[in-house]
Design a protein around this motif. Structure first.
Motif, mmCIF file in Angstrom:
data_model
loop_
_atom_site.group_PDB
_atom_site.id
_atom_site.type_symbol
_atom_site.label_atom_id
_atom_site.label_comp_id
_atom_site.label_asym_id
_atom_site.label_seq_id
_atom_site.Cartn_x
_atom_site.Cartn_y
_atom_site.Cartn_z
ATOM 1 N N LEU A 289 0.917 -1.218 -0.109
ATOM 2 C CA LEU A 289 -0.278 -0.006 -0.033
ATOM 3 C C LEU A 289 0.861 1.361 -0.164
ATOM 4 N N LYS A 290 2.071 1.269 0.743
ATOM 5 C CA LYS A 290 2.889 2.386 0.816
ATOM 6 C C LYS A 290 3.550 2.742 -0.517
ATOM 7 N N TYR A 291 3.869 1.500 -1.074
ATOM 8 C CA TYR A 291 4.666 1.431 -2.537
ATOM 9 C C TYR A 291 3.663 2.245 -3.346
ATOM 10 N N ILE A 292 2.337 1.846 -3.336
ATOM 11 C CA ILE A 292 1.453 2.456 -4.590
ATOM 12 C C ILE A 292 1.045 3.692 -4.217
ATOM 13 N N LYS A 293 1.526 4.411 -3.117
ATOM 14 C CA LYS A 293 1.149 5.625 -2.272
ATOM 15 C C LYS A 293 -0.504 5.645 -1.764
ATOM 16 N N VAL A 294 -0.794 4.526 -1.203
ATOM 17 C CA VAL A 294 -2.140 4.854 -0.458
ATOM 18 C C VAL A 294 -1.720 4.992 0.972
ATOM 19 N N THR A 295 -1.926 6.069 1.522
ATOM 20 C CA THR A 295 -1.708 6.604 3.080
ATOM 21 C C THR A 295 -2.679 6.966 3.532
ATOM 22 N N GLY A 296 -2.466 7.611 4.945
ATOM 23 C CA GLY A 296 -3.420 8.021 5.524
ATOM 24 C C GLY A 296 -4.525 7.424 5.911
ATOM 25 N N PHE A 297 -5.769 7.961 6.087
ATOM 26 C CA PHE A 297 -7.036 7.454 6.451
ATOM 27 C C PHE A 297 -7.509 6.074 5.550
ATOM 28 N N VAL A 298 -7.376 6.381 4.104
ATOM 29 C CA VAL A 298 -7.539 5.387 3.271
ATOM 30 C C VAL A 298 -6.862 4.065 3.421
ATOM 31 N N ARG A 299 -5.532 4.213 3.757
ATOM 32 C CA ARG A 299 -4.619 3.030 4.061
ATOM 33 C C ARG A 299 -5.229 2.396 5.405
ATOM 34 N N SER A 300 -5.419 3.070 6.409
ATOM 35 C CA SER A 300 -6.096 2.628 7.736
ATOM 36 C C SER A 300 -7.502 1.805 7.549
ATOM 37 N N ILE A 301 -8.396 2.136 6.721
ATOM 38 C CA ILE A 301 -9.504 1.506 6.365
ATOM 39 C C ILE A 301 -9.446 0.325 5.513
ATOM 40 N N LEU A 302 -8.443 0.504 4.494
ATOM 41 C CA LEU A 302 -8.201 -0.684 3.890
ATOM 42 C C LEU A 302 -7.529 -1.903 4.614
ATOM 43 N N ALA A 303 -6.593 -1.381 5.539
ATOM 44 C CA ALA A 303 -5.973 -2.361 6.609
ATOM 45 C C ALA A 303 -7.103 -3.099 7.393
ATOM 46 N N ILE A 304 -7.995 -2.414 7.832
ATOM 47 C CA ILE A 304 -8.978 -2.917 8.816
ATOM 48 C C ILE A 304 -9.854 -3.964 7.977
ATOM 49 N N MET A 305 -10.254 -3.430 6.828
ATOM 50 C CA MET A 305 -11.176 -4.205 6.003
ATOM 51 C C MET A 305 -10.557 -5.654 5.774
ATOM 52 N N THR A 306 -9.024 -5.597 5.376
ATOM 53 C CA THR A 306 -8.405 -6.736 5.106
ATOM 54 C C THR A 306 -8.481 -7.518 6.189
ATOM 55 N N ILE A 307 -7.973 -7.002 7.377
ATOM 56 C CA ILE A 307 -8.026 -7.702 8.587
ATOM 57 C C ILE A 307 -9.242 -8.778 8.790
ATOM 58 N N PHE A 308 -10.284 -7.905 8.485
ATOM 59 C CA PHE A 308 -11.758 -8.956 8.772
ATOM 60 C C PHE A 308 -11.957 -9.687 7.573
ATOM 61 N N PHE A 309 -11.761 -9.263 6.472
ATOM 62 C CA PHE A 309 -12.489 -10.030 5.243
ATOM 63 C C PHE A 309 -11.546 -10.846 4.536
ATOM 64 N N ALA A 310 -10.056 -10.522 4.510
ATOM 65 C CA ALA A 310 -9.204 -11.237 3.803
ATOM 66 C C ALA A 310 -7.956 -11.862 4.587
ATOM 67 N N HIS A 311 -8.166 -12.035 5.815
ATOM 68 C CA HIS A 311 -7.320 -12.627 6.514
ATOM 69 C C HIS A 311 -6.446 -13.797 6.183
ATOM 70 N N ARG A 312 -7.310 -14.875 5.612
ATOM 71 C CA ARG A 312 -6.705 -16.188 5.069
ATOM 72 C C ARG A 312 -5.937 -15.834 3.986
ATOM 73 N N PHE A 313 -6.438 -14.922 3.138
ATOM 74 C CA PHE A 313 -5.375 -14.474 1.925
ATOM 75 C C PHE A 313 -4.215 -14.074 2.293
ATOM 76 N N ILE A 314 -4.213 -13.124 3.445
ATOM 77 C CA ILE A 314 -3.121 -12.684 3.996
ATOM 78 C C ILE A 314 -2.120 -13.763 4.534
ATOM 79 N N ALA A 315 -2.673 -14.647 5.307
ATOM 80 C CA ALA A 315 -1.672 -15.541 5.777
ATOM 81 C C ALA A 315 -1.122 -16.185 4.740
ATOM 82 N N ILE A 316 -1.860 -16.644 3.495
ATOM 83 C CA ILE A 316 -1.019 -17.256 2.440
ATOM 84 C C ILE A 316 -0.071 -16.594 1.921
#
Length: 336
Positions: A289-316
């Protein structure tokens, strides 16, 4: 050449932190403890309280809230939710204290996470073992009672009969569980260890992540030399891959090695290791996300959404990163 500003912080007076604000953090913790899935964030206000007000004031204030909640719960069935919340707040205070202590001791956040996670697990399972030795069948009775009461509540719900009457595979499976509570109890026994293991490390990780993400709130009081960047560089040790292979072999070969028990052991191993690969995968994801220049509030929202909805993919992703090292692609591309 532009001069670099020294990395200093303006001193802040502790007089700015009133008891009223400490009580407010207690109330926020109590509200989060009743908010279903959002209860995983309940340790965060407790952790901030330890960093801003110190151990003594925080323990006394949060302890008072817990005791008052337990007392209030005795004055009516409608207030029983306060008793349940008090237990969640108690656990949140422990997690908050452990997370804050890593910062107060100026430890590497990854080292602090691992030390405190395993320490807490040892305490939890030791207490369970002691209680079972002194009062046999205490937990089994508590689990049976809880499952039975919850099933009765679900069956008495106005939508239950309509849901079952509509039919379908989901309704049939749901009704089967409601009619055979022993299946639910068996599942609890099978996955209890991995759920406690994963839950403990995940909540510790999330609390530490949010603390470091909001370091400006406490950094003027504590000279912590580590940052969120150090925390998200979590790297699973190489020897974990052998444990992973063993768990996978037990899970897939359980039918030939001893039946369901072996499969359950294998899957528990995979789930426990999965939480560490998730931590590594989240580090890769945040760097992406940092590499594609997604920062600030948008980055925080994406991180939280990923934790809840894509945790299995992230573990892979974390698992594959052990061999692929995704970050090298970010560096190479950055140089082009």
């Amino acid at each position: 050449m532009k001069e670099e500003k020294p990395n200093t912080f303006t001193p802040i007076s502790k007089e700015n932190f009133t008891i009223g604000k400490l009580i407010f953090l207690c109330v926020v913790c109590l509200i989060l403890s009743t908010a279903g899935p959002l209860a995983i964030f309940a340790p965060l206000p407790a952790a901030f309280a330890f960093l801003l007000y110190g151990n003594l004031k925080t323990f006394v204030t949060f302890g008072s809230v817990i005791i008052l909640s337990l007392i209030a719960a005795q004055f009516g069935e409608g207030l029983i939710i306060l008793a349940n919340s008090a237990y969640v707040v108690f656990y949140a205070v422990i997690i908050g204290f452990l997370s804050a202590s890593t910062i107060l001791r100026n430890e590497n956040p990854v080292t602090g996470l691992l030390r405190r996670g395993f320490l807490l697990l040892i305490v939890i399972f030791s207490l369970i073992g002691m209680v079972e030795l002194i009062f046999p069948s205490t937990f089994s009775q508590a689990i049976t009672t809880t499952v039975t009461e919850n099933i009765d509540q679900l069956k008495s719900a106005p939508d239950y009969e309509d849901f079952i009457a509509r039919g379908g595979e989901m309704a049939i499976a749901y009704q089967d569980l409601m009619e055979h509570p022993e299946k639910i109890i068996k599942m609890i026994y099978q996955w209890f260890f991995s759920v406690v293991f994963v839950g403990t490390f995940f909540i510790l990780w999330l609390t530490s992540f949010m603390l470091l993400r909001n370091a400006k709130m406490w950094k003027m009081l504590h000279g912590h030399e580590y940052s969120l960047k150090d925390f998200v560089k979590f790297q699973v040790p190489e020897f974990f891959s052998y444990i992973l292979i063993a768990g996978l072999a037990l899970f897939l070969g359980g039918e030939y090695l001893g039946g369901e028990v072996v499969e359950v052991v294998g899957l528990n191993i995979l789930m426990c290791l999965g939480v560490f690969y998730f931590f590594q995968g989240m580090g890769v994801y945040l760097d992406f996300l940092k590499y594609i220049k997604v920062t600030g509030f948008v980055r925080s929202i994406l991180a939280i959404m990923t934790i809840f909805f894509a945790h299995r993919f992230i573990a892979i992703v974390g698992l594959i990163d052990g061999w692929a090292n995704f970050r090298r692609f970010f560096k190479k591309n950055k140089e082009l």
